[in-house]
Design an enzyme around this catalytic site. Structure first.
Site, PDB file in Angstrom:
ATOM      1  N   ASP A 153      -2.932  12.384  -3.548  1.00 41.65           N
ATOM      2  CA  ASP A 153      -3.035  13.670  -3.920  1.00 41.65           C
ATOM      3  C   ASP A 153      -3.359  13.477  -5.510  1.00 41.65           C
ATOM      4  O   ASP A 153      -2.504  12.871  -6.039  1.00 41.65           O
ATOM      5  CB  ASP A 153      -1.870  14.802  -3.683  1.00 41.65           C
ATOM      6  CG  ASP A 153      -2.150  16.172  -3.912  1.00 41.65           C
ATOM      7  OD1 ASP A 153      -2.870  16.410  -5.016  1.00 41.65           O
ATOM      8  OD2 ASP A 153      -1.653  16.968  -2.971  1.00 41.65           O
TER       9      ASP A 153
ATOM     10  N   THR B  59     -10.254   4.813   4.776  1.00 41.01           N
ATOM     11  CA  THR B  59      -9.117   5.369   5.342  1.00 41.01           C
ATOM     12  C   THR B  59      -9.488   6.695   5.973  1.00 41.01           C
ATOM     13  O   THR B  59     -10.768   7.121   6.140  1.00 41.01           O
ATOM     14  CB  THR B  59      -7.965   5.744   4.100  1.00 41.01           C
ATOM     15  OG1 THR B  59      -8.749   6.780   3.256  1.00 41.01           O
ATOM     16  CG2 THR B  59      -7.767   4.679   3.328  1.00 41.01           C
TER      17      THR B  59
ATOM     18  N   GLU C  45       0.807  -1.105  -0.179  1.00 43.61           N
ATOM     19  CA  GLU C  45      -0.029   0.039   0.042  1.00 43.61           C
ATOM     20  C   GLU C  45       0.902   1.349   0.127  1.00 43.61           C
ATOM     21  O   GLU C  45       1.598   1.465   0.919  1.00 43.61           O
ATOM     22  CB  GLU C  45      -0.965  -0.041   1.353  1.00 43.61           C
ATOM     23  CG  GLU C  45      -1.728   1.230   1.324  1.00 43.61           C
ATOM     24  CD  GLU C  45      -2.636   1.627   2.404  1.00 43.61           C
ATOM     25  OE1 GLU C  45      -3.308   2.524   2.322  1.00 43.61           O
ATOM     26  OE2 GLU C  45      -2.400   0.956   3.382  1.00 43.61           O
TER      27      GLU C  45
END
Length: 260
Positions: free
Chosen positions: A126, A201, A52
């Site tokens: 992002d 998350t 991840e």
């Protein structure tokens, strides 16, 4: 640096499933001593290795490890104060198939051997709307992932960003990469795997609270074709600042004001 961060950094050094390699260690060992040896030296098995990237607090690393005991998971991030949370959870849950590595994503090939990784997850990165070279789903990073992925390895993207979703679809189509799953809204598509909705998350919770849909793409970067950036114009996200903090989409702003 705050006392809380300093405390976390000290505790990180004691967490068995968190790996940090100072430059001196890499220099003296001719590189990462675990490169090509994660299966044998860390997990003690030959199960598929899943990364991840930009794992933050490690919610997905931990959640996936709990759901898939037949795979090994490593969360990677450069920010140790966030990773501390995931490292503590792995310790407290006694998860033997999860670990964390503190390093920059750009250095993946220094820590993993060719073909050592089976799958990569990118969760709520992002979107880097101004610079394709900084996008974790851009061709620059695809070439990096190819260096460590198995020939049939997967890359999975979970995002709130319409821009990044559209860009990544265009990138994979332009380069003829095999798409395994394309889900524009995981909450309304019955084909969405359970782990997509069950694991959330920190950033996902924020964006869901603002009424945004969560998108998922899965593809195989392959190894043979040369990669190039798609020549497309994509409408930028209007609801976020580049720091991810501000709520700028007019309809969401109206909703937020009404709820006050």
């Amino acid at each position: 640096m705050g006392k809380n961060k300093l405390r976390k950094f000290r505790e990180m050094e004691q967490l068995e499933r968190v790996f940090q390699f100072p430059f001196s260690v890499l220099r003296d060992n001719g590189g990462c001593p675990l490169k090509g040896r994660w299966h044998s030296d860390v997990f003690g098995n030959s199960n598929p290795l899943v990364l991840e990237l930009g794992c933050g607090k490690g919610e997905y690393t931990v959640g996936l490890a709990q759901r898939f005991p037949d795979k090994n998971f490593i969360g990677i991030d450069i920010k140790g104060a966030r990773m501390w949370t995931g490292g503590c959870r792995v310790r407290d849950l006694n998860l033997t198939n999860a670990a964390f590595l503190r390093t920059s994503i750009e250095l993946l090939a220094e820590f993993f051997a060719p073909g050592e990784v089976s799958e990569i997850w990118i969760t709520f990165p992002d979107p880097q709307m101004k610079k394709a070279t900084k996008r974790l789903t851009g061709t620059r990073f695809m070439e990096l992932y190819r260096k460590v992925l198995a020939p049939d390895g997967l890359v999975n993207l979970k995002t709130d960003s319409p821009f990044l979703y559209a860009y990544t679809r265009a990138m994979t189509a332009h380069n003829g990469l095999e798409t395994v799953a394309d889900i524009p809204d995981i909450d309304t598509d019955p084909s969405a795997p359970e782990e997509l909705t069950a694991i959330r998350t920190y950033y996902e919770s924020q964006w869901r609270d603002r009424g945004l849909t969560i998108k998922f793409l899965s593809w195989r970067p392959g190894t043979s074709t040369a990669l190039s950036e798609p020549d497309v114009e994509i409408e930028p996200d209007t609801y976020r600042s580049f720091s991810r903090g501000e709520l700028q989409m007019p309809q969401l702003l109206d909703k937020a004001l009404q709820e006050k």
